[in-house]
Scaffold this motif. Structure first.
Motif, PDB file in Angstrom:
ATOM      1  N   ALA A  26       0.807  -1.201   0.019  1.00 45.80           N
ATOM      2  CA  ALA A  26       0.029   0.113   0.014  1.00 45.80           C
ATOM      3  C   ALA A  26       0.809   1.271   0.095  1.00 45.80           C
ATOM      4  O   ALA A  26       0.505   2.353  -0.517  1.00 45.80           O
ATOM      5  N   ALA A  27       2.022   1.125   0.557  1.00 43.01           N
ATOM      6  CA  ALA A  27       2.740   2.295   0.768  1.00 43.01           C
ATOM      7  C   ALA A  27       3.348   2.655  -0.437  1.00 43.01           C
ATOM      8  O   ALA A  27       3.625   4.043  -0.638  1.00 43.01           O
ATOM      9  N   ILE A  28       3.514   2.002  -1.480  1.00 41.51           N
ATOM     10  CA  ILE A  28       4.177   2.127  -2.861  1.00 41.51           C
ATOM     11  C   ILE A  28       2.955   2.195  -3.842  1.00 41.51           C
ATOM     12  O   ILE A  28       3.353   2.183  -5.095  1.00 41.51           O
ATOM     13  N   GLY A  29       1.768   2.117  -3.302  1.00 43.25           N
ATOM     14  CA  GLY A  29       0.914   2.361  -4.236  1.00 43.25           C
ATOM     15  C   GLY A  29       0.347   0.881  -5.132  1.00 43.25           C
ATOM     16  O   GLY A  29      -0.564   0.911  -6.053  1.00 43.25           O
ATOM     17  N   TYR A  30       0.619  -0.289  -4.381  1.00 45.75           N
ATOM     18  CA  TYR A  30       0.148  -1.606  -4.925  1.00 45.75           C
ATOM     19  C   TYR A  30      -0.731  -2.341  -4.039  1.00 45.75           C
ATOM     20  O   TYR A  30      -0.892  -3.197  -3.764  1.00 45.75           O
ATOM     21  N   GLY A  31      -1.749  -1.396  -3.250  1.00 43.67           N
ATOM     22  CA  GLY A  31      -2.425  -1.858  -2.364  1.00 43.67           C
ATOM     23  C   GLY A  31      -3.380  -2.846  -2.517  1.00 43.67           C
ATOM     24  O   GLY A  31      -3.889  -3.854  -1.792  1.00 43.67           O
ATOM     25  N   ASP A  32      -3.751  -2.886  -3.974  1.00 43.70           N
ATOM     26  CA  ASP A  32      -4.668  -4.055  -4.520  1.00 43.70           C
ATOM     27  C   ASP A  32      -4.243  -5.428  -4.376  1.00 43.70           C
ATOM     28  O   ASP A  32      -4.857  -6.370  -4.563  1.00 43.70           O
ATOM     29  N   GLY A  33      -2.948  -5.554  -4.524  1.00 45.05           N
ATOM     30  CA  GLY A  33      -2.059  -6.737  -4.441  1.00 45.05           C
ATOM     31  C   GLY A  33      -2.033  -7.589  -3.391  1.00 45.05           C
ATOM     32  O   GLY A  33      -1.681  -8.634  -3.408  1.00 45.05           O
ATOM     33  N   CYS A  34      -2.401  -6.752  -2.222  1.00 46.82           N
ATOM     34  CA  CYS A  34      -2.231  -7.406  -0.847  1.00 46.82           C
ATOM     35  C   CYS A  34      -2.821  -6.612   0.225  1.00 46.82           C
ATOM     36  O   CYS A  34      -2.643  -5.412   0.446  1.00 46.82           O
ATOM     37  N   ARG A  35      -4.025  -7.291   0.431  1.00 47.27           N
ATOM     38  CA  ARG A  35      -4.940  -6.539   1.463  1.00 47.27           C
ATOM     39  C   ARG A  35      -5.920  -7.197   2.210  1.00 47.27           C
ATOM     40  O   ARG A  35      -6.028  -8.583   1.868  1.00 47.27           O
ATOM     41  N   ALA A  36      -6.501  -6.767   2.895  1.00 50.09           N
ATOM     42  CA  ALA A  36      -7.623  -7.488   3.999  1.00 50.09           C
ATOM     43  C   ALA A  36      -8.957  -6.826   3.847  1.00 50.09           C
ATOM     44  O   ALA A  36      -9.100  -5.343   3.700  1.00 50.09           O
ATOM     45  N   ASP A  37      -9.774  -7.602   3.217  1.00 48.16           N
ATOM     46  CA  ASP A  37     -11.279  -6.844   2.811  1.00 48.16           C
ATOM     47  C   ASP A  37     -12.228  -7.761   3.885  1.00 48.16           C
ATOM     48  O   ASP A  37     -12.723  -8.843   3.648  1.00 48.16           O
ATOM     49  N   GLY A  38     -12.451  -7.262   5.094  1.00 45.51           N
ATOM     50  CA  GLY A  38     -13.211  -7.878   6.035  1.00 45.51           C
ATOM     51  C   GLY A  38     -12.495  -8.957   6.277  1.00 45.51           C
ATOM     52  O   GLY A  38     -11.230  -9.414   7.082  1.00 45.51           O
ATOM     53  N   ARG A  39     -13.119 -10.206   6.446  1.00 45.59           N
ATOM     54  CA  ARG A  39     -12.631 -11.564   6.718  1.00 45.59           C
ATOM     55  C   ARG A  39     -11.815 -12.210   5.512  1.00 45.59           C
ATOM     56  O   ARG A  39     -11.573 -13.246   5.586  1.00 45.59           O
ATOM     57  N   VAL A  40     -11.442 -11.630   4.741  1.00 43.73           N
ATOM     58  CA  VAL A  40     -10.848 -12.228   3.329  1.00 43.73           C
ATOM     59  C   VAL A  40      -9.358 -11.493   3.371  1.00 43.73           C
ATOM     60  O   VAL A  40      -9.512 -10.217   3.005  1.00 43.73           O
ATOM     61  N   TRP A  41      -8.465 -12.207   3.494  1.00 43.88           N
ATOM     62  CA  TRP A  41      -7.049 -11.571   2.944  1.00 43.88           C
ATOM     63  C   TRP A  41      -6.637 -12.009   1.720  1.00 43.88           C
ATOM     64  O   TRP A  41      -6.653 -13.339   1.379  1.00 43.88           O
ATOM     65  N   HIS A  42      -6.207 -11.087   0.868  1.00 38.19           N
ATOM     66  CA  HIS A  42      -5.902 -11.382  -0.434  1.00 38.19           C
ATOM     67  C   HIS A  42      -4.428 -11.126  -0.758  1.00 38.19           C
ATOM     68  O   HIS A  42      -3.947 -10.267  -0.385  1.00 38.19           O
ATOM     69  N   TYR A  43      -3.869 -11.898  -1.551  1.00 40.02           N
ATOM     70  CA  TYR A  43      -2.498 -11.816  -2.049  1.00 40.02           C
ATOM     71  C   TYR A  43      -2.474 -12.214  -3.760  1.00 40.02           C
ATOM     72  O   TYR A  43      -2.996 -13.049  -3.921  1.00 40.02           O
ATOM     73  N   ASP A  44      -1.791 -11.358  -4.407  1.00 35.91           N
ATOM     74  CA  ASP A  44      -1.344 -11.719  -5.779  1.00 35.91           C
ATOM     75  C   ASP A  44      -0.240 -11.238  -5.995  1.00 35.91           C
ATOM     76  O   ASP A  44       0.565 -10.417  -5.446  1.00 35.91           O
ATOM     77  N   ASP A  45       0.483 -11.663  -7.291  1.00 33.71           N
ATOM     78  CA  ASP A  45       1.754 -11.439  -7.604  1.00 33.71           C
ATOM     79  C   ASP A  45       1.685 -10.538  -8.760  1.00 33.71           C
ATOM     80  O   ASP A  45       2.714 -10.161  -9.190  1.00 33.71           O
ATOM     81  N   GLY A  46       0.657  -9.771  -9.240  1.00 29.72           N
ATOM     82  CA  GLY A  46       0.639  -8.861 -10.298  1.00 29.72           C
ATOM     83  C   GLY A  46       0.494  -9.738 -11.497  1.00 29.72           C
ATOM     84  O   GLY A  46       0.651  -8.997 -12.586  1.00 29.72           O
ATOM     85  N   GLY A  47       0.883 -11.143 -11.785  1.00 30.04           N
ATOM     86  CA  GLY A  47       0.938 -11.882 -12.781  1.00 30.04           C
ATOM     87  C   GLY A  47       0.019 -12.877 -12.998  1.00 30.04           C
ATOM     88  O   GLY A  47      -0.005 -13.889 -13.739  1.00 30.04           O
ATOM     89  N   GLY A  48      -1.014 -12.836 -12.336  1.00 27.32           N
ATOM     90  CA  GLY A  48      -2.417 -13.843 -12.309  1.00 27.32           C
ATOM     91  C   GLY A  48      -2.043 -14.797 -11.406  1.00 27.32           C
ATOM     92  O   GLY A  48      -3.196 -15.678 -11.319  1.00 27.32           O
ATOM     93  N   ASN A  49      -1.472 -15.036 -10.561  1.00 27.92           N
ATOM     94  CA  ASN A  49      -1.161 -16.139  -9.596  1.00 27.92           C
ATOM     95  C   ASN A  49      -1.676 -15.378  -8.017  1.00 27.92           C
ATOM     96  O   ASN A  49      -1.064 -14.182  -7.599  1.00 27.92           O
ATOM     97  N   TRP A  50      -2.591 -16.115  -7.442  1.00 29.46           N
ATOM     98  CA  TRP A  50      -3.319 -15.413  -6.417  1.00 29.46           C
ATOM     99  C   TRP A  50      -3.583 -16.514  -5.178  1.00 29.46           C
ATOM    100  O   TRP A  50      -3.524 -17.627  -5.263  1.00 29.46           O
ATOM    101  N   CYS A  51      -3.674 -15.995  -4.099  1.00 27.27           N
ATOM    102  CA  CYS A  51      -4.302 -16.850  -2.886  1.00 27.27           C
ATOM    103  C   CYS A  51      -5.154 -15.737  -2.039  1.00 27.27           C
ATOM    104  O   CYS A  51      -4.967 -14.737  -1.631  1.00 27.27           O
ATOM    105  N   ASP A  52      -6.208 -16.290  -1.329  1.00 27.28           N
ATOM    106  CA  ASP A  52      -7.246 -15.649  -0.536  1.00 27.28           C
ATOM    107  C   ASP A  52      -7.063 -16.500   0.739  1.00 27.28           C
ATOM    108  O   ASP A  52      -7.380 -17.835   0.557  1.00 27.28           O
TER     109      ASP A  52
END
Length: 204
Positions: A26-52
């Motif tokens: 988030a500090a460098i402007g890529y907050g969508d790639g790793c974040r908490a939305d309520g009870r869902v924690w998201h991570y993605d590498d920006g290249g289509g690979n992800w986990c929640d």
């Protein structure tokens, strides 16, 4: 087939590092790639690979995701789309494992359930979890990811001190702008306040 036990950190053990990595992004402007939305924690590498990681109020959790290059488990509509044999990622699993799957068309390569410990369905294929590269998995993964990311984007070729990175990981949702400043260096233009806000979203 019986479910397979996995040696993975519990959600509470993942929380500090996941929150800290979200702060860095988030500090460098890529907050969508790793974040908490309520009870869902998201991570993605920006290249289509992800986990929640999906948290339930009673301590249960589901970890699900996909690596589009290395997930050899083709689940549901992915099997038909790619013309592959299906791997049932929910075989013999409790029904709640499948309650928060993404919509059709978003491929899922692994689904792990947590109820005191992590388990998955039985299969012999690579499901892509290891290659997704979740930085929250352990201190070594976190240290490598943050060091590489910050070093490549800092003015003056600044390399974050190892102790500052690990202190950030330990602080997790309670980290401060001072923790982030120690990681980003004195000349950073990173939005440290945005990083703190992102970390706070992982509070219990």
């Amino acid at each position: 087939m019986p479910l397979v036990s996995l040696e993975l950190p519990s959600p509470e053990e993942l929380r500090p590092r996941w929150a800290a990595y979200a702060a860095v992004m988030a500090a460098i402007g890529y907050g969508d790639g790793c974040r908490a939305d309520g009870r869902v924690w998201h991570y993605d590498d920006g290249g289509g690979n992800w986990c929640d990681l999906v948290l339930f109020e009673d301590g249960r959790a589901v970890l699900q995701g996909n690596d589009h290059e290395y997930s050899d488990t083709y689940f549901r509509d992915a099997a038909e789309y790619f013309g592959e044999d299906e791997t049932d990622l929910l075989a013999d699993a409790p029904a709640w494992w499948g309650e928060h799957l993404p919509p059709a068309g978003e491929w899922v390569g692994f689904v792990y359930g947590f109820e005191g410990s992590w388990r998955r369905a039985s299969y012999d294929l690579q499901d892509g979890f290891d290659s997704v590269g979740l930085p929250a998995l352990d201190n070594a993964s976190f240290l490598d990811s943050v060091t590489e990311f910050v070093s490549g984007r800092s003015e003056g070729a600044f390399t974050p001190p190892q102790d500052a990175v690990l202190t950030l990981a330990a602080a997790g949702p309670d980290l401060t702008t001072d923790h982030l400043a120690a990681v980003f260096g004195p000349t950073t233009t990173a939005d440290l306040a945005a990083g703190v806000t992102a970390a706070r979203a992982f509070k219990r």
